[in-house]
Design an enzyme around this catalytic site. Structure first.
Site, PDB file in Angstrom:
ATOM      1  N   HIS A  85      39.030  80.902  66.286  1.00 31.53           N
ATOM      2  CA  HIS A  85      37.748  80.261  66.009  1.00 31.53           C
ATOM      3  C   HIS A  85      36.676  80.866  66.916  1.00 31.53           C
ATOM      4  O   HIS A  85      36.997  81.519  67.923  1.00 31.53           O
ATOM      5  CB  HIS A  85      37.846  78.756  66.222  1.00 31.53           C
ATOM      6  CG  HIS A  85      38.572  78.051  65.128  1.00 31.53           C
ATOM      7  ND1 HIS A  85      39.272  76.898  65.322  1.00 31.53           N
ATOM      8  CD2 HIS A  85      38.708  78.354  63.810  1.00 31.53           C
ATOM      9  CE1 HIS A  85      39.798  76.509  64.180  1.00 31.53           C
ATOM     10  NE2 HIS A  85      39.475  77.382  63.254  1.00 31.53           N
TER      11      HIS A  85
ATOM     12  N   GLY B  92      37.479  83.442  58.194  1.00 27.37           N
ATOM     13  CA  GLY B  92      38.156  82.180  57.880  1.00 27.37           C
ATOM     14  C   GLY B  92      37.417  81.326  56.865  1.00 27.37           C
ATOM     15  O   GLY B  92      37.992  80.945  55.843  1.00 27.37           O
TER      16      GLY B  92
ATOM     17  N   ASP C  32      41.775  82.610  56.090  1.00 26.07           N
ATOM     18  CA  ASP C  32      42.939  81.783  56.426  1.00 26.07           C
ATOM     19  C   ASP C  32      43.866  81.676  55.220  1.00 26.07           C
ATOM     20  O   ASP C  32      45.092  81.744  55.350  1.00 26.07           O
ATOM     21  CB  ASP C  32      42.517  80.381  56.865  1.00 26.07           C
ATOM     22  CG  ASP C  32      41.647  80.374  58.109  1.00 26.07           C
ATOM     23  OD1 ASP C  32      41.770  81.293  58.940  1.00 26.07           O
ATOM     24  OD2 ASP C  32      40.841  79.433  58.246  1.00 26.07           O
TER      25      ASP C  32
ATOM     26  N   ASP D  98      39.901  75.922  67.952  1.00 28.16           N
ATOM     27  CA  ASP D  98      38.950  75.200  68.802  1.00 28.16           C
ATOM     28  C   ASP D  98      39.004  73.728  68.397  1.00 28.16           C
ATOM     29  O   ASP D  98      38.406  73.339  67.397  1.00 28.16           O
ATOM     30  CB  ASP D  98      37.547  75.766  68.603  1.00 28.16           C
ATOM     31  CG  ASP D  98      36.498  75.033  69.421  1.00 28.16           C
ATOM     32  OD1 ASP D  98      36.846  74.091  70.162  1.00 28.16           O
ATOM     33  OD2 ASP D  98      35.314  75.396  69.306  1.00 28.16           O
TER      34      ASP D  98
ATOM     35  N   HIS E 198      35.909  74.637  57.165  1.00 23.73           N
ATOM     36  CA  HIS E 198      37.043  75.011  56.316  1.00 23.73           C
ATOM     37  C   HIS E 198      38.354  74.410  56.828  1.00 23.73           C
ATOM     38  O   HIS E 198      39.419  74.983  56.684  1.00 23.73           O
ATOM     39  CB  HIS E 198      37.130  76.534  56.195  1.00 23.73           C
ATOM     40  CG  HIS E 198      37.339  77.243  57.500  1.00 23.73           C
ATOM     41  ND1 HIS E 198      36.415  77.239  58.514  1.00 23.73           N
ATOM     42  CD2 HIS E 198      38.384  77.962  57.961  1.00 23.73           C
ATOM     43  CE1 HIS E 198      36.879  77.923  59.532  1.00 23.73           C
ATOM     44  NE2 HIS E 198      38.085  78.367  59.232  1.00 23.73           N
TER      45      HIS E 198
ATOM     46  N   ASP F  60      41.543  74.547  54.770  1.00 24.52           N
ATOM     47  CA  ASP F  60      42.200  75.858  54.763  1.00 24.52           C
ATOM     48  C   ASP F  60      43.040  76.041  56.024  1.00 24.52           C
ATOM     49  O   ASP F  60      44.142  76.595  55.987  1.00 24.52           O
ATOM     50  CB  ASP F  60      41.177  76.990  54.679  1.00 24.52           C
ATOM     51  CG  ASP F  60      40.364  76.966  53.403  1.00 24.52           C
ATOM     52  OD1 ASP F  60      40.732  76.226  52.470  1.00 24.52           O
ATOM     53  OD2 ASP F  60      39.347  77.686  53.339  1.00 24.52           O
TER      54      ASP F  60
ATOM     55  N   ARG G 162      50.340  74.375  57.830  1.00 25.08           N
ATOM     56  CA  ARG G 162      51.407  73.774  57.017  1.00 25.08           C
ATOM     57  C   ARG G 162      52.308  74.860  56.443  1.00 25.08           C
ATOM     58  O   ARG G 162      53.537  74.730  56.433  1.00 25.08           O
ATOM     59  CB  ARG G 162      50.810  72.934  55.888  1.00 25.08           C
ATOM     60  CG  ARG G 162      51.860  72.287  55.007  1.00 25.08           C
ATOM     61  CD  ARG G 162      51.222  71.428  53.895  1.00 25.08           C
ATOM     62  NE  ARG G 162      52.251  70.837  53.081  1.00 25.08           N
ATOM     63  CZ  ARG G 162      52.885  71.455  52.095  1.00 25.08           C
ATOM     64  NH1 ARG G 162      52.588  72.711  51.798  1.00 25.08           N
ATOM     65  NH2 ARG G 162      53.817  70.842  51.392  1.00 25.08           N
TER      66      ARG G 162
END
Length: 130
Positions: A15, A62, A67, A87, A94, A97, A103
Site C-alpha cells: 500500500h 491495486g 490485486d 496499511d 479496493h 479486492d 482469501r
C-alpha cells in the site's frame, strides 16, 4: 540428465504508506530475490525495478485490478508466496479486492505475509536467507 530448478514465484504488493518498507525489504533480500520470478502491482513494481534493480513484471495498480490479477495467478498455481505490506490504518477503496487476494492465499495454501516482520520471515524461509 539435467533437472530444471524451480525459481520461486513471488508476488510483491505494498500500500502507498508501505512502499518505502517494501523497497527496504527488497534491498535486504536483493540477491535472493534476483533469483526469483517476481511480479508486483504497478507502482510497487516500478519502484522495485528503479530503486532496487530487480526484474519485476509490473501488473496493474491495486485499485485498477492488480490485486485481482495476482489472485488469478495464485488460483492457477503460478504464485508460490505473497508479500503484501498492508496499511491497516488507511481505508482502501479496493478493500474487497484485497480481501479476495488474502482469501485466495488461504484457499490455495499459499504463504502470505502482510507486514514487515512476517515478510522477512517468509522470505528467509522461502529463499534460505539469513
Amino acid at each position: 540428465m539435467e533437472t530444471e530448478t524451480h525459481r520461486p514465484r513471488v508476488a510483491l504488493i505494498a500500500h502507498d504508506h508501505k512502499k518505502d518498507d517494501m523497497v527496504r525489504l527488497a534491498r535486504e533480500f536483493r540477491d535472493a530475490l534476483a533469483g526469483c520470478t517476481l511480479m508486483a502491482t504497478g507502482t510497487t513494481g516500478g519502484r522495485l525495478k528503479n530503486e532496487v534493480g530487480l526484474q519485476v513484471e509490473c501488473l496493474l495498480s491495486g485499485p485498477m485490478g492488480g490485486d485481482l490479477q495476482i489472485g488469478a495467478r495464485l488460483a492457477t498455481g503460478e504464485v508460490d508466496a505473497v508479500v503484501f505490506l498492508r496499511d491497516p490504518m488507511t481505508p482502501q477503496p479496493h478493500e474487497p479486492d484485497i480481501n479476495a487476494l488474502v482469501r485466495a492465499c488461504d484457499v490455495h495454501d499459499v504463504p502470505c505475509a502482510t507486514n514487515l516482520s512476517s515478510g522477512r520471515m517468509l522470505l528467509r524461509a522461502l529463499l534460505g536467507s539469513a
